[in-house]
Design a protein around this motif. Sequence first.
Motif, PDB file in Angstrom:
ATOM      1  N   GLU A 168       0.822  -1.209   0.000  1.00  0.00           N
ATOM      2  CA  GLU A 168       0.000   0.000   0.000  1.00  0.00           C
ATOM      3  C   GLU A 168       0.863   1.269   0.000  1.00  0.00           C
ATOM      4  O   GLU A 168       1.977   1.271   0.543  1.00  0.00           O
ATOM      5  CB  GLU A 168      -0.925   0.006   1.216  1.00  0.00           C
ATOM      6  CG  GLU A 168      -2.013  -1.054   1.176  1.00  0.00           C
ATOM      7  CD  GLU A 168      -3.030  -0.822   0.072  1.00  0.00           C
ATOM      8  OE1 GLU A 168      -3.315   0.363  -0.221  1.00  0.00           O
ATOM      9  OE2 GLU A 168      -3.530  -1.815  -0.493  1.00  0.00           O
ATOM     10  N   PRO A 169       0.361   2.359  -0.595  1.00  0.00           N
ATOM     11  CA  PRO A 169       1.111   3.623  -0.597  1.00  0.00           C
ATOM     12  C   PRO A 169       1.376   4.114   0.833  1.00  0.00           C
ATOM     13  O   PRO A 169       0.446   4.294   1.609  1.00  0.00           O
ATOM     14  CB  PRO A 169       0.173   4.572  -1.349  1.00  0.00           C
ATOM     15  CG  PRO A 169      -0.706   3.691  -2.165  1.00  0.00           C
ATOM     16  CD  PRO A 169      -0.901   2.456  -1.349  1.00  0.00           C
ATOM     17  N   GLN A 170       2.648   4.303   1.141  1.00  0.00           N
ATOM     18  CA  GLN A 170       3.031   4.731   2.488  1.00  0.00           C
ATOM     19  C   GLN A 170       4.401   5.406   2.540  1.00  0.00           C
ATOM     20  O   GLN A 170       4.788   5.932   3.585  1.00  0.00           O
ATOM     21  CB  GLN A 170       3.053   3.525   3.437  1.00  0.00           C
ATOM     22  CG  GLN A 170       3.983   2.405   2.992  1.00  0.00           C
ATOM     23  CD  GLN A 170       3.785   1.118   3.747  1.00  0.00           C
ATOM     24  OE1 GLN A 170       4.201   0.999   4.912  1.00  0.00           O
ATOM     25  NE2 GLN A 170       3.124   0.152   3.115  1.00  0.00           N
ATOM     26  N   TYR A 171       5.110   5.446   1.397  1.00  0.00           N
ATOM     27  CA  TYR A 171       6.474   5.958   1.396  1.00  0.00           C
ATOM     28  C   TYR A 171       6.548   7.314   0.693  1.00  0.00           C
ATOM     29  O   TYR A 171       5.789   7.595  -0.236  1.00  0.00           O
ATOM     30  CB  TYR A 171       7.413   4.974   0.693  1.00  0.00           C
ATOM     31  CG  TYR A 171       7.325   3.571   1.253  1.00  0.00           C
ATOM     32  CD1 TYR A 171       7.822   3.277   2.518  1.00  0.00           C
ATOM     33  CD2 TYR A 171       6.730   2.547   0.518  1.00  0.00           C
ATOM     34  CE1 TYR A 171       7.730   1.988   3.033  1.00  0.00           C
ATOM     35  CE2 TYR A 171       6.637   1.264   1.030  1.00  0.00           C
ATOM     36  CZ  TYR A 171       7.128   0.997   2.292  1.00  0.00           C
ATOM     37  OH  TYR A 171       7.022  -0.276   2.806  1.00  0.00           O
ATOM     38  N   LEU A 172       7.502   8.133   1.135  1.00  0.00           N
ATOM     39  CA  LEU A 172       7.722   9.424   0.486  1.00  0.00           C
ATOM     40  C   LEU A 172       8.439   9.260  -0.849  1.00  0.00           C
ATOM     41  O   LEU A 172       8.373  10.129  -1.712  1.00  0.00           O
ATOM     42  CB  LEU A 172       8.525  10.343   1.408  1.00  0.00           C
ATOM     43  CG  LEU A 172       7.811  10.816   2.677  1.00  0.00           C
ATOM     44  CD1 LEU A 172       8.759  11.647   3.539  1.00  0.00           C
ATOM     45  CD2 LEU A 172       6.567  11.634   2.312  1.00  0.00           C
ATOM     46  N   GLY A 173       9.123   8.163  -1.016  1.00  0.00           N
ATOM     47  CA  GLY A 173       9.802   7.847  -2.268  1.00  0.00           C
ATOM     48  C   GLY A 173       9.943   6.347  -2.404  1.00  0.00           C
ATOM     49  O   GLY A 173      10.060   5.638  -1.398  1.00  0.00           O
ATOM     50  N   ALA A 174       9.913   5.838  -3.625  1.00  0.00           N
ATOM     51  CA  ALA A 174      10.040   4.398  -3.851  1.00  0.00           C
ATOM     52  C   ALA A 174      10.750   4.151  -5.171  1.00  0.00           C
ATOM     53  O   ALA A 174      10.488   4.833  -6.168  1.00  0.00           O
ATOM     54  CB  ALA A 174       8.662   3.734  -3.847  1.00  0.00           C
ATOM     55  N   TYR A 175      11.632   3.166  -5.174  1.00  0.00           N
ATOM     56  CA  TYR A 175      12.446   2.871  -6.343  1.00  0.00           C
ATOM     57  C   TYR A 175      12.211   1.423  -6.773  1.00  0.00           C
ATOM     58  O   TYR A 175      11.555   0.645  -6.079  1.00  0.00           O
ATOM     59  CB  TYR A 175      13.919   3.133  -6.022  1.00  0.00           C
ATOM     60  CG  TYR A 175      14.163   4.565  -5.597  1.00  0.00           C
ATOM     61  CD1 TYR A 175      14.529   5.532  -6.511  1.00  0.00           C
ATOM     62  CD2 TYR A 175      13.984   4.953  -4.258  1.00  0.00           C
ATOM     63  CE1 TYR A 175      14.730   6.853  -6.125  1.00  0.00           C
ATOM     64  CE2 TYR A 175      14.176   6.271  -3.862  1.00  0.00           C
ATOM     65  CZ  TYR A 175      14.545   7.218  -4.798  1.00  0.00           C
ATOM     66  OH  TYR A 175      14.734   8.514  -4.417  1.00  0.00           O
ATOM     67  N   LEU A 196      14.798  -6.741  -3.394  1.00  0.00           N
ATOM     68  CA  LEU A 196      14.705  -5.628  -2.456  1.00  0.00           C
ATOM     69  C   LEU A 196      14.520  -4.316  -3.214  1.00  0.00           C
ATOM     70  O   LEU A 196      14.996  -4.163  -4.344  1.00  0.00           O
ATOM     71  CB  LEU A 196      15.959  -5.541  -1.583  1.00  0.00           C
ATOM     72  CG  LEU A 196      16.249  -6.738  -0.676  1.00  0.00           C
ATOM     73  CD1 LEU A 196      17.566  -6.524   0.066  1.00  0.00           C
ATOM     74  CD2 LEU A 196      15.114  -6.972   0.322  1.00  0.00           C
ATOM     75  N   ALA A 197      13.832  -3.369  -2.568  1.00  0.00           N
ATOM     76  CA  ALA A 197      13.622  -2.052  -3.166  1.00  0.00           C
ATOM     77  C   ALA A 197      13.993  -0.970  -2.168  1.00  0.00           C
ATOM     78  O   ALA A 197      13.714  -1.080  -0.969  1.00  0.00           O
ATOM     79  CB  ALA A 197      12.176  -1.876  -3.615  1.00  0.00           C
ATOM     80  N   LEU A 198      14.586   0.062  -2.671  1.00  0.00           N
ATOM     81  CA  LEU A 198      14.957   1.231  -1.872  1.00  0.00           C
ATOM     82  C   LEU A 198      13.730   2.127  -1.708  1.00  0.00           C
ATOM     83  O   LEU A 198      13.041   2.433  -2.680  1.00  0.00           O
ATOM     84  CB  LEU A 198      16.068   1.982  -2.598  1.00  0.00           C
ATOM     85  CG  LEU A 198      16.774   3.133  -1.904  1.00  0.00           C
ATOM     86  CD1 LEU A 198      17.560   2.622  -0.701  1.00  0.00           C
ATOM     87  CD2 LEU A 198      17.707   3.829  -2.896  1.00  0.00           C
ATOM     88  N   VAL A 199      13.436   2.511  -0.456  1.00  0.00           N
ATOM     89  CA  VAL A 199      12.298   3.397  -0.186  1.00  0.00           C
ATOM     90  C   VAL A 199      12.729   4.504   0.772  1.00  0.00           C
ATOM     91  O   VAL A 199      13.671   4.347   1.543  1.00  0.00           O
ATOM     92  CB  VAL A 199      11.095   2.632   0.420  1.00  0.00           C
ATOM     93  CG1 VAL A 199      10.536   1.626  -0.580  1.00  0.00           C
ATOM     94  CG2 VAL A 199      11.472   1.953   1.734  1.00  0.00           C
ATOM     95  N   GLN A 200      12.014   5.621   0.687  1.00  0.00           N
ATOM     96  CA  GLN A 200      12.262   6.721   1.611  1.00  0.00           C
ATOM     97  C   GLN A 200      11.156   6.770   2.651  1.00  0.00           C
ATOM     98  O   GLN A 200       9.970   6.825   2.319  1.00  0.00           O
ATOM     99  CB  GLN A 200      12.313   8.058   0.854  1.00  0.00           C
ATOM    100  CG  GLN A 200      12.669   9.239   1.753  1.00  0.00           C
ATOM    101  CD  GLN A 200      12.698  10.554   0.991  1.00  0.00           C
ATOM    102  OE1 GLN A 200      12.463  10.596  -0.206  1.00  0.00           O
ATOM    103  NE2 GLN A 200      13.006  11.634   1.688  1.00  0.00           N
ATOM    104  N   ASP A 201      11.558   6.732   3.903  1.00  0.00           N
ATOM    105  CA  ASP A 201      10.595   6.728   5.007  1.00  0.00           C
ATOM    106  C   ASP A 201      11.170   7.571   6.142  1.00  0.00           C
ATOM    107  O   ASP A 201      12.275   7.305   6.618  1.00  0.00           O
ATOM    108  CB  ASP A 201      10.352   5.289   5.476  1.00  0.00           C
ATOM    109  CG  ASP A 201       9.181   5.193   6.443  1.00  0.00           C
ATOM    110  OD1 ASP A 201       8.357   6.115   6.476  1.00  0.00           O
ATOM    111  OD2 ASP A 201       9.107   4.179   7.169  1.00  0.00           O
ATOM    112  N   GLY A 202      10.460   8.597   6.526  1.00  0.00           N
ATOM    113  CA  GLY A 202      10.932   9.443   7.610  1.00  0.00           C
ATOM    114  C   GLY A 202      12.170  10.232   7.278  1.00  0.00           C
ATOM    115  O   GLY A 202      12.980  10.534   8.158  1.00  0.00           O
ATOM    116  N   GLY A 203      12.365  10.554   5.998  1.00  0.00           N
ATOM    117  CA  GLY A 203      13.509  11.354   5.591  1.00  0.00           C
ATOM    118  C   GLY A 203      14.772  10.567   5.348  1.00  0.00           C
ATOM    119  O   GLY A 203      15.789  11.139   4.952  1.00  0.00           O
ATOM    120  N   LYS A 204      14.765   9.248   5.583  1.00  0.00           N
ATOM    121  CA  LYS A 204      15.929   8.398   5.356  1.00  0.00           C
ATOM    122  C   LYS A 204      15.580   7.270   4.390  1.00  0.00           C
ATOM    123  O   LYS A 204      14.397   6.955   4.176  1.00  0.00           O
ATOM    124  CB  LYS A 204      16.436   7.810   6.669  1.00  0.00           C
ATOM    125  CG  LYS A 204      16.945   8.849   7.668  1.00  0.00           C
ATOM    126  CD  LYS A 204      18.264   9.462   7.225  1.00  0.00           C
ATOM    127  CE  LYS A 204      18.826  10.398   8.290  1.00  0.00           C
ATOM    128  NZ  LYS A 204      20.129  10.988   7.898  1.00  0.00           N
TER     129      LYS A 204
END
Length: 336
Positions: A130-137, A143-151
């Motif tokens: 579900e949509p929850q990340y500020l950024g997603a790759y 594995l996928a890199l995601v942005q959560d809480g500024g990190k």
Amino acid sequence: MNVGKKLYPVKLNGKYGYIDNTGSIVIEPKFEYAEEFIDNIAVIGIGDNFGFIDKSGNILSTQEFNDVFESREGYTVVDVNGKKGYVDETGKLAIEAIYDDANGFDEGLAAVQVGYKWGYIDKTGKFKIEPQYLGAYNFSEGLALVQDGGKLGYIDKEGNMVIEPQYDSAYGFCEGMAAVEIKDNFGYINTKGELIIPAKYSMVNDFSEGLASVEQNNKFGFINVKGEMVIPAKYDWADNFYDGIVTVAIGNKYGFIDKAGNEVVPIKYDNIDFFGEGLLAVEVNEKWGYVDEDLKFVIEPIFDEASKFDNGIAKVVFDNRIRYINKSGEYIWKVE
């Protein structure tokens, strides 16, 4: 139908069509725009919009699109009235255009944006995460890199955070390693998040064929998976290894080296492409030509741009116009 046959976009009297590798027109020029075929469909322009055709020139869908983006794993991102969706290999809208932004598919999942949040859908358009990340790759090696809480951190395909968000900058996984930034320098972690190669490089690339280019003291060299510098850092630029060779630069000159650091193509050209069917496009004095495997010019450097040979044909630019040549350097198409 021309399935399996490589076709090339050309422009004639202001319209685009397609030729084969003999220079014969196989799809009449009638479109406002045309791209190269990916598999058996191609993007074409219809008025101010875009559509898709097959290799017989048939328009595959009555629906037109405002824009067309990346194509991966048989699905192409399209824009319909400011929203993103996906066209499948039949050229039809397979996943409804309801997203604010969207990436291409990788490993069966695609990152999409709804409002300000990113999540992941599968090829049926259902949300797997579900949509929850500020950024997603894109996913790579599970594995996928995601942005959560500024990190930045890494999730698996179930949405589990397997490497906690802690990085300001990070890359996707390649060959079991990912580059991450720690205190303004880069090192490499494994899929467990363990730092395997210390963060001591100012710039890095992904691992490819067991080696990665890294910058140290303003020069690039290559390390192995143990972090050992196996090719000394003496280059001003370096790419990733492919088929055992890599493009490197010293000053403004380019060439190829192998995994032992030997020059297989001397570092003397203004620019360089890749070998294609035994010929290599190189730039000398701002013009491109082709050398053979003995590095002798077989097609003199007269072109403004040049691409590698494929199916006996290469696309070149001469006098600001796109041309197609054969391996003898003869034009098979030069009319616009």
